[in-house]
Design a protein around this motif. Structure first.
Motif, mmCIF file in Angstrom:
data_model
loop_
_atom_site.group_PDB
_atom_site.id
_atom_site.type_symbol
_atom_site.label_atom_id
_atom_site.label_comp_id
_atom_site.label_asym_id
_atom_site.label_seq_id
_atom_site.Cartn_x
_atom_site.Cartn_y
_atom_site.Cartn_z
ATOM 1 N N ALA A 246 0.832 -7.228 1.396
ATOM 2 C CA ALA A 246 0.427 -6.348 2.495
ATOM 3 C C ALA A 246 1.322 -6.492 3.716
ATOM 4 O O ALA A 246 1.533 -5.529 4.462
ATOM 5 N N GLU A 247 1.865 -7.688 3.929
ATOM 6 C CA GLU A 247 2.680 -7.937 5.115
ATOM 7 C C GLU A 247 3.976 -7.137 5.129
ATOM 8 O O GLU A 247 4.617 -6.982 6.182
ATOM 9 N N ASN A 249 4.019 -3.918 4.053
ATOM 10 C CA ASN A 249 3.614 -2.512 4.086
ATOM 11 C C ASN A 249 3.257 -2.080 5.502
ATOM 12 O O ASN A 249 3.055 -2.925 6.384
ATOM 13 N N ARG A 250 3.157 -0.787 5.716
ATOM 14 C CA ARG A 250 2.887 -0.282 7.068
ATOM 15 C C ARG A 250 1.663 0.626 7.155
ATOM 16 O O ARG A 250 1.027 0.713 8.193
ATOM 17 N N ARG A 316 -1.191 -1.674 4.142
ATOM 18 C CA ARG A 316 -1.165 -2.902 4.941
ATOM 19 C C ARG A 316 -2.553 -3.517 5.060
ATOM 20 O O ARG A 316 -2.723 -4.732 5.056
ATOM 21 N N ASP A 382 3.031 -9.674 11.228
ATOM 22 C CA ASP A 382 3.234 -9.861 9.792
ATOM 23 C C ASP A 382 2.671 -11.186 9.303
ATOM 24 O O ASP A 382 2.147 -11.285 8.187
ATOM 25 N N VAL A 385 -1.113 -10.900 8.846
ATOM 26 C CA VAL A 385 -1.434 -10.088 7.674
ATOM 27 C C VAL A 385 -1.148 -10.860 6.389
ATOM 28 O O VAL A 385 -1.919 -10.791 5.422
ATOM 29 N N SER A 389 -3.887 -11.722 3.640
ATOM 30 C CA SER A 389 -3.673 -11.233 2.281
ATOM 31 C C SER A 389 -3.860 -12.345 1.262
ATOM 32 O O SER A 389 -4.536 -12.165 0.236
#
Length: 470
Positions: A246-247, A249-250, A316, A382, A385, A389
């Protein structure tokens, strides 16, 4: 008029159960409760059980072809899709639904047929409890929401989302202005709840399968004994069997019906304030308005599970901004088990568990500034996240059943209902290592069982003999 097909009679090869009858408003997976009812019917049939589904809607025969499930449908629509008079009358007591269930039992019941009631508030009405009276000792009820106890089904003020402190049908409940459609609709809900209490008799309730342990104190408020309430978490199929990074992704993700209760407008407003991209997966009455108001968002409409999984792999975090308490929140667990951080309301019963594991952040979805600030934080950090995750993927397995384990537990409850000893529930329903998602667990593929038959559906034209509907 009923619609349906009936599968070939097949020997029940295990557990001493003659047939499992799944009863639900809908025969198609339009929401969480219906999806679970349909999934259970298919999975139980695939295991070799004889299964019938009795539904309030019109059965899609093609959708059930090859499942081996006998389907009988009333052919009715949900209350909100009907005219005022029909909804008012049938919501209180659906005579046709009473007749359908009563007559099926009279024509097909055996001493080792077990019945599982899922949803009744949209079509079947409290009349279904009266129809099931002859087989009450072999009945199991799922509490996917709070309609067993609360007139509005949420134990919340539907204007503000605030939790309700009142005893159902007590003085505080009767005067509370908690219905979003106004006082007249609240009075109708009270009348329905009174009818339901009379025929359901919560003090002598059959086993109730609650999808989260935190539902128990709410269900006890209406008089359901503690010993009758069993916790059975939902089965969850993750979006991904490996951790979604996920880190990297946006895009933020919302998955659900585009209706006020699920809060898609709240997710979109928060994303707009945060200046982050968002994908909205789902359909509903709010879709045209939301598409016009938030043209920068990506709308996909309703998608198949594999298509949702493809979008989730590029997400994300998942936003679940429900306005009212969620007894479970299936999509939140689908995301968490895949390694997606989750943003959800404090009122969701899963919130404490997911936040404690480090997999989620909780916020007031009705505060768009605060929710937007939380999304901005997740968009900018990030490292945060990434930690969330990993926590989601590694620490939340105990909050859900695998699909196979969930079916094991259901069969255990059914068998216990027949033998009344409780040994089957202890053997199949209380072993977390067998039922919950272990790390790296693999699913068995469920083979479809075919062979339709042509038994004539129940005739609804016969007059109901219920003294309550004359």
């Amino acid at each position: 008029m009923t619609t349906g097909t009936v599968s070939t009679d097949k020997p029940n090869i295990q557990d001493g159960i003659d047939r499992i009858v799944v009863i639900n408003d809908l025969s198609s997976p339009m929401g969480g409760a219906s999806a679970l009812a349909v999934a259970s019917a298919r999975a139980l049939s695939a295991r070799g059980h004889a299964v019938t589904i009795l539904a309030g809607d019109r059965v899609d025969v093609e959708a059930w072809a090859g499942s081996g499930v006998s389907c009988v449908g009333l052919g009715a629509g949900r209350l909100l899709a009907r005219g005022f008079g029909s909804a008012l009358r049938d919501g209180l007591w659906n005579r046709a639904a009473f007749t359908l269930v009563r007559d099926w039992i009279a024509q097909n019941d055996t001493p080792r047929t077990v019945y599982h009631l899922h949803g009744w508030s949209q079509i079947l009405s409290p009349a279904v409890f009266a129809a099931l009276t002859p087989v009450r000792e072999r009945l199991v009820i799922s509490a996917h929401d709070f309609f067993l106890a609360c007139p509005n089904g949420a134990f919340a003020d539907l204007h503000t989302g605030a939790p309700c402190p009142h005893r159902p049908l007590g003085p505080g409940c009767l005067i509370a202005a908690c219905d979003r459609r106004g006082r007249a609709h609240k009075l109708w809900r009270i009348a329905r709840a009174m009818i339901q209490r009379a025929v359901y008799r919560p003090g002598a309730s059959p086993p109730v399968l609650a999808i989260h342990a935190a539902m128990k104190p709410y269900l006890r408020r209406v008089g359901i004994p503690d010993h009758a309430i069993h916790t059975l978490p939902n089965p969850v199929m993750p979006f991904s069997r490996t951790r979604i990074p996920a880190e990297t992704n946006r895009e933020f993700l919302f998955v659900g019906r585009l209706e006020e209760t699920k809060g898609p407008d709240l997710a979109l407003e928060a994303a707009a304030r945060a200046g982050v991209p968002i994908c909205i997966v789902g359909d509903g009455v709010l879709a045209p308005t939301l598409r016009e108001r938030y043209p920068q968002a990506r709308f996909t409409g309703r998608l198949a599970p594999d298509q949702i999984a493809e979008i989730a792999a590029r997400a994300r975090a998942l936003i679940m901004p429900s306005r009212y308490p969620e007894p479970y929140g299936l999509v939140a667990m689908e995301a968490a088990l895949s390694g997606l951080p989750v943003v959800l309301p404090h009122s969701a019963l899963l919130a404490d568990d997911l936040v404690a594991s480090g997999a989620a952040l909780a916020a007031d979805p009705r505060d768009p500034a605060a929710l937007g600030a939380m999304l901005r934080q997740l968009a900018d950090d990030d490292s945060l996240v990434c930690r969330m995750s990993h926590a989601a993927f590694e620490k939340t397995a105990a909050l859900a059943h695998s699909p196979e384990g969930w079916i094991d537990a259901l069969v255990g409850h059914y068998t216990a209902r027949l033998d009344r000893t409780g040994r089957a529930v202890q053997a199949a329903g209380d072993e977390p290592s067998r039922l919950l998602w272990p790390a790296g667990a693999k699913l068995r593929a469920s083979a479809a069982v075919a062979a339709p038959n042509g038994r004539t559906p129940v005739d609804l034209a016969r007059r109901s003999r219920s003294p309550m509907v004359r």
